[in-house]
Design a protein around this motif. Sequence first.
Motif, mmCIF file in Angstrom:
data_model
loop_
_atom_site.group_PDB
_atom_site.id
_atom_site.type_symbol
_atom_site.label_atom_id
_atom_site.label_comp_id
_atom_site.label_asym_id
_atom_site.label_seq_id
_atom_site.Cartn_x
_atom_site.Cartn_y
_atom_site.Cartn_z
ATOM 1 N N ASP A 303 0.847 -1.189 0.000
ATOM 2 C CA ASP A 303 0.000 0.000 0.000
ATOM 3 C C ASP A 303 0.884 1.240 0.000
ATOM 4 O OD1 ASP A 303 0.976 0.349 2.561
ATOM 5 O OD2 ASP A 303 -0.887 -0.239 3.561
ATOM 6 N N LEU A 309 0.663 -6.237 1.368
ATOM 7 C CA LEU A 309 -0.748 -6.598 1.419
ATOM 8 C C LEU A 309 -0.898 -8.106 1.280
ATOM 9 C CD1 LEU A 309 -2.179 -3.745 -0.841
ATOM 10 C CD2 LEU A 309 -2.286 -3.910 1.649
ATOM 11 N N VAL A 315 -7.598 -7.783 -2.865
ATOM 12 C CA VAL A 315 -6.384 -7.054 -3.243
ATOM 13 C C VAL A 315 -6.152 -7.172 -4.750
ATOM 14 C CG1 VAL A 315 -3.876 -6.917 -2.968
ATOM 15 C CG2 VAL A 315 -5.322 -7.362 -0.976
ATOM 16 N N TYR A 341 -5.157 0.871 -1.418
ATOM 17 C CA TYR A 341 -6.014 -0.283 -1.139
ATOM 18 C C TYR A 341 -7.071 0.075 -0.106
ATOM 19 C CZ TYR A 341 -7.393 -4.897 0.639
ATOM 20 O OH TYR A 341 -8.107 -5.999 1.049
ATOM 21 N N ASP A 343 -9.126 -1.426 2.592
ATOM 22 C CA ASP A 343 -9.101 -2.633 3.414
ATOM 23 C C ASP A 343 -10.526 -3.021 3.811
ATOM 24 O OD1 ASP A 343 -8.617 -4.706 5.130
ATOM 25 O OD2 ASP A 343 -7.167 -3.635 6.379
ATOM 26 N N LYS A 344 -10.985 -4.152 3.299
ATOM 27 C CA LYS A 344 -12.324 -4.642 3.629
ATOM 28 C C LYS A 344 -12.298 -5.723 4.698
ATOM 29 C CE LYS A 344 -14.094 -3.544 -0.979
ATOM 30 N NZ LYS A 344 -14.755 -4.050 -2.204
ATOM 31 N N TYR A 346 -10.954 -9.369 6.693
ATOM 32 C CA TYR A 346 -10.751 -10.788 6.419
ATOM 33 C C TYR A 346 -11.965 -11.572 6.902
ATOM 34 C CZ TYR A 346 -5.951 -8.986 6.875
ATOM 35 O OH TYR A 346 -4.814 -8.242 6.778
ATOM 36 N N LYS A 361 -11.509 -1.320 7.699
ATOM 37 C CA LYS A 361 -10.149 -0.914 8.019
ATOM 38 C C LYS A 361 -9.810 -1.161 9.482
ATOM 39 C CE LYS A 361 -6.987 2.976 7.323
ATOM 40 N NZ LYS A 361 -6.881 4.375 6.835
ATOM 41 N N HIS A 363 -11.077 -3.571 11.223
ATOM 42 C CA HIS A 363 -11.223 -5.013 11.445
ATOM 43 C C HIS A 363 -12.190 -5.313 12.599
ATOM 44 C CE1 HIS A 363 -7.264 -6.282 9.238
ATOM 45 N NE2 HIS A 363 -8.052 -5.505 8.517
#
Length: 416
Positions: A303, A309, A315, A341, A343-344, A346, A361, A363
């Motif tokens: 990023d 990443l 990604v 990026y 961040d969505k 995991y 982002k 989490h």
Amino acid sequence: MEQTYEVVIVGGGFAGVAAAKELGHKGVAVLLIDQNNYHQFQPLLYQVSTAQIGITDVTRPLRGIFRRNKRVRVITAIATSVDATARTVTTADGNTYRGRILVLATGAVPNFFNTPGAEEKTFPLYSANDATRLGTRLVELLDETDSRPNNGGVNVVVVGGGPTGVETAGALAEMFKYVVPEYFSHSSASKCSVHLVDMVPTVLNTFSEKSQKYARSRLAKMGAKLKLGLGVTEVRDDGVTLADGTVLPSQLVIWAGGLKAGPIIDESGLPQGRGGRIDTNPDLTAPGFDGIYVLGDAANTTDRTGAKLPQLGSVAQQSGKWAARNIYADLTGGAREPFKYVDKGYMAMVGRGAAVAELGKKHTQLQGPFAFIAWLAVHVVLLSGNRQRIRALFSWFENYLSHTRSHVAPAQAKAG
């Protein structure tokens, strides 16, 4: 014979398709090369191998994706070599294709880490062919066990405690517990087992401790046996040998132990980093090579802060779209921008109605049914094509309400 295009893209995965779509919409002439004539949705391959969904739910013809975009040409061919300096790719049929811009989105191959017997005797799970091959072998073993129940059940070892390994182990444990008794003799089903092995002392190593604890607990509750903190030193005909000398008997070993860049990257002359992948510049280009972009599992993408990443579909998809914008700038005299990026988070499914998710982002953590619903929603959105989404939703609805498997092959049905 050499043919020239504005952009040549090698690889029809998340990154390659996203880049081709974006460029095609901008009127750029694109050649997309892939060894398969379909795009595959890798995150759900384990569900194909365990008969939760069908192969057509996770594959979509590449020409179908671009049928309305005449600026994108698709050819099915095996890329055998790349000349990064000349920006050309040569295919197995002897043809050579040159691009003003060359995009390498060639994906990856299983990384067996030189483990004796692993490449020859395990079943990786990275392609549609892998999924159908694994599913066929699983059916064969269940059939053999059903015809000779006194010989015990099917013992499966899954190597790798990342999302693929956890989801596969969870799906198999659930299959052995609920589904197999519906299609085979109950005595055979009760003897089936699944072990999850990893040299790391936990599962889902990139997730939070809370998510890891939930996943371990859920897997154990479904009957999966965890062997963590011990690597596999050898894969044998009758099972695997662990680092402490223990032998786990198994008729089927599934390899989810990691990925590395494929041979075409290895032989490209581009500077390689971890996993044989290319350490790309912030704008997604290859260092020292003008007009070369490397995306997806072929790249170590960073990023704007320089942080590496993860190898995720999101990604790859986002980098494909971003690369297309930078490529368009190259072709029209604009300026490239470093990849940003979004961040969505995991997520990983751990069986029926159970999942872990760390969203956004920050989490934000979810476990259990709410994470499971989030998992379903995200994967429905990411699937390529409305037909694929509808078929997958129908299969999930049927499977999770009744434990039935509409995709079980005829050979799996109980006699009589």
